[in-house]
Write a protein that holds these residues in place. Structure first.
Motif, short mmCIF file in Angstrom:
data_model
loop_
_atom_site.label_atom_id
_atom_site.label_comp_id
_atom_site.label_asym_id
_atom_site.label_seq_id
_atom_site.Cartn_x
_atom_site.Cartn_y
_atom_site.Cartn_z
N ASP A 236 0.83 -1.21 0.00
CA ASP A 236 0.00 0.00 0.00
C ASP A 236 0.86 1.25 0.00
N LEU A 237 1.90 1.23 0.83
CA LEU A 237 2.78 2.39 0.90
C LEU A 237 3.50 2.59 -0.43
N GLY A 238 3.93 1.49 -1.06
CA GLY A 238 4.56 1.59 -2.37
C GLY A 238 3.61 2.18 -3.40
N THR A 239 2.35 1.76 -3.35
CA THR A 239 1.36 2.28 -4.30
C THR A 239 1.12 3.76 -4.10
N ARG A 240 1.06 4.20 -2.85
CA ARG A 240 0.83 5.62 -2.59
C ARG A 240 2.04 6.46 -3.02
N LEU A 241 3.23 5.91 -2.86
CA LEU A 241 4.41 6.63 -3.34
C LEU A 241 4.42 6.70 -4.87
N ARG A 242 4.00 5.61 -5.50
CA ARG A 242 3.92 5.62 -6.96
C ARG A 242 2.92 6.66 -7.45
N ARG A 243 1.78 6.75 -6.81
CA ARG A 243 0.77 7.74 -7.20
C ARG A 243 1.32 9.16 -7.11
N SER A 244 2.16 9.38 -6.10
CA SER A 244 2.69 10.74 -5.91
C SER A 244 3.89 11.02 -6.81
N GLY A 245 4.32 10.02 -7.59
CA GLY A 245 5.43 10.21 -8.52
C GLY A 245 6.77 9.71 -8.03
N ASP A 246 6.83 9.17 -6.80
CA ASP A 246 8.09 8.65 -6.26
C ASP A 246 8.23 7.19 -6.66
N LEU A 247 8.62 6.94 -7.91
CA LEU A 247 8.71 5.57 -8.42
C LEU A 247 9.83 4.78 -7.75
N GLU A 248 10.93 5.44 -7.45
CA GLU A 248 12.04 4.77 -6.79
C GLU A 248 11.66 4.32 -5.38
N GLY A 249 10.98 5.22 -4.64
CA GLY A 249 10.53 4.86 -3.30
C GLY A 249 9.52 3.73 -3.34
N ALA A 250 8.63 3.75 -4.33
CA ALA A 250 7.63 2.69 -4.49
C ALA A 250 8.31 1.35 -4.73
N GLN A 251 9.28 1.34 -5.63
CA GLN A 251 9.99 0.10 -5.93
C GLN A 251 10.70 -0.45 -4.69
N GLY A 252 11.22 0.44 -3.87
CA GLY A 252 11.90 0.01 -2.65
C GLY A 252 10.99 -0.80 -1.74
N TYR A 253 9.74 -0.35 -1.59
CA TYR A 253 8.80 -1.08 -0.73
C TYR A 253 8.35 -2.39 -1.37
N TYR A 254 8.13 -2.38 -2.69
CA TYR A 254 7.77 -3.63 -3.35
C TYR A 254 8.89 -4.66 -3.20
N GLU A 255 10.13 -4.21 -3.35
CA GLU A 255 11.26 -5.13 -3.26
C GLU A 255 11.46 -5.67 -1.85
N LYS A 256 11.07 -4.90 -0.84
CA LYS A 256 11.15 -5.41 0.53
C LYS A 256 10.26 -6.63 0.70
N VAL A 257 9.09 -6.58 0.10
CA VAL A 257 8.17 -7.73 0.16
C VAL A 257 8.73 -8.89 -0.66
N LEU A 258 9.16 -8.59 -1.88
CA LEU A 258 9.65 -9.63 -2.78
C LEU A 258 10.92 -10.30 -2.27
N HIS A 259 11.64 -9.63 -1.38
CA HIS A 259 12.83 -10.23 -0.78
C HIS A 259 12.46 -11.49 0.00
N TYR A 260 11.28 -11.50 0.59
CA TYR A 260 10.83 -12.64 1.38
C TYR A 260 9.86 -13.54 0.61
N GLU A 261 9.08 -12.95 -0.29
CA GLU A 261 8.13 -13.74 -1.08
C GLU A 261 8.08 -13.18 -2.50
N LYS A 262 8.80 -13.85 -3.39
CA LYS A 262 8.94 -13.34 -4.76
C LYS A 262 7.69 -13.51 -5.61
N LYS A 263 6.68 -14.22 -5.08
CA LYS A 263 5.43 -14.40 -5.83
C LYS A 263 4.26 -13.67 -5.17
N GLU A 264 4.53 -12.76 -4.23
CA GLU A 264 3.46 -12.05 -3.54
C GLU A 264 2.68 -11.21 -4.58
N PRO A 265 1.37 -11.47 -4.74
CA PRO A 265 0.60 -10.87 -5.85
C PRO A 265 0.60 -9.35 -5.89
#
Length: 356
Positions: A236-265
């Motif tokens: 959710d936080l990644g999505t809100r950062l993406r909406r505001s234009g912070d694509l790098e910050g958004a990717q950082g949060y998505y990657e935190k999740v994917l670090h533990y579960e690479k198939k998290e929908p």
């Protein structure tokens, strides 16, 4: 006489059979003939030992047959945390649970399963495993204390859910939507002051009723302070950062999740959108397909898959997904249709504050 005795000793001097001379070809002090020495070396097996030997042989064969499964089960147990750090959280927990079923008497395995489930925020799974694999087992004082701590967290989690459901049930269809939001938000703010409530859950829901993107972001950050492994809050936080234009910050949060579960929908969906915005449509499709295959019913996963297929020129498959959405009662929304018709751009669709 003496000579005859010496001759006899030389010809029949074997101490076992007294019928042959000692064989001194390898040992000059040997006192046995060749035949007796070989028989002495090859210890005869008493016939009573044969059934015992047969039983040992059968047990050995059975042990070797079972060994591959036992080694595999031990490997699952021993490498669980390493595999989670490689992005295989859900598969690891699932395999551990299957292993626990094969070894119902293993307390260590059940404790490891519950502990990892709690550590990574899989509360429903942890509760199930605790009831299924730990109930009735004898635990050490230290382990018992840890399980009681986990049980208290679960009780707080489910009590918080029940409290929110009870508040929502007091609202009716005739309740004004703005009033309903105000009532629920005030209820959540009261719960945020109650230490018995699960604070991560409270702050997550407060983010959904926030009056501004900044307030929503602050609530999600508070949620992650309470529970660092709250994957939904991260996405959710990644999505809100993406909406505001912070694509790098958004990717950082998505990657935190994917670090533990690479198939998290939801995290895979987020990465698909970022790749679309970067113009990498092929990689976007890979992420979107992974999200769809592992959680088609997760929030807006089908929508993102539909858009990504369309952007890659795969109109036939996109049409199939559109039909699937209609059958599921979640047809494509108007702005999605507008995007597909070319009336709005990807950046307008994915980076406006009210975008999906």
């Amino acid at each position: 006489m003496m000579e005859e005795q010496n001759i006899f000793d030389e010809l029949c001097g074997c101490e076992l059979c007294h019928q042959a001379p000692p064989d001194r070809t390898e040992n000059p002090r040997s006192r046995l003939c060749k035949r007796c020495r070989e028989q002495a070396i090859r210890y005869p097996v008493p016939w009573l030992f044969l059934p015992v030997a047969l039983v040992i042989l059968i047990l050995t064969v059975l042990a070797y047959i079972r060994m591959p499964q036992s080694l595999s089960d031990y490997r699952i147990y021993a490498t669980a945390e390493d595999r989670i750090r490689q992005g295989m959280l859900y598969d690891t927990l699932s395999e551990l649970e299957e292993t626990a079923r094969r070894h119902p008497d293993s307390t260590d395995l059940a404790v490891r399963l519950v502990t990892l489930s709690m550590d990574y925020g899989c509360y429903d799974f942890a509760a199930y495993c605790m009831n299924t694999h730990l109930a009735g087992k004898s635990l050490s004082d230290v382990t018992y204390g840890e399980m009681i701590h986990f049980q208290n967290i679960l009780n707080s989690f489910y009590d918080t859910q029940e409290e929110l459901e009870a508040a929502a049930e007091l609202l009716t269809e005739d309740t004004d939507p703005e009033l309903a939001v105000t009532i629920l938000k005030e209820k959540l703010q009261d719960m945020a002051e109650d230490p018995k409530m699960n604070q991560a859950l409270v702050w997550y829901y407060l983010a959904q009723f926030a009056d501004s993107p900044e307030e929503s972001r602050d609530c999600l950050l508070r949620c992650l302070e309470e529970e660092p492994m709250h994957f939904t809050a991260m996405t959710d936080l990644g999505t809100r950062l993406r909406r505001s234009g912070d694509l790098e910050g958004a990717q950082g949060y998505y990657e935190k999740v994917l670090h533990y579960e690479k198939k998290e929908p939801l995290a895979c969906r987020g990465m698909a959108i970022l790749k679309l915005l970067e113009g990498d449509k092929e990689e976007a499709l890979t992420w979107a397909r992974t999200a769809y295959e592992n959680g088609p019913d997760a929030l807006y996963v089908r929508d993102t898959y539909l858009v990504t297929l369309w952007e890659n020129g795969m109109t036939e498959e996109a049409g199939r997904i559109r039909e699937e959405m209609d059958e599921a009662g979640t047809p494509a929304e108007e702005d999605t249709e507008a995007l597909l018709r070319g009336e709005i751009t990807l950046r307008e669709y994915y980076m406006e504050e009210d975008a999906l």
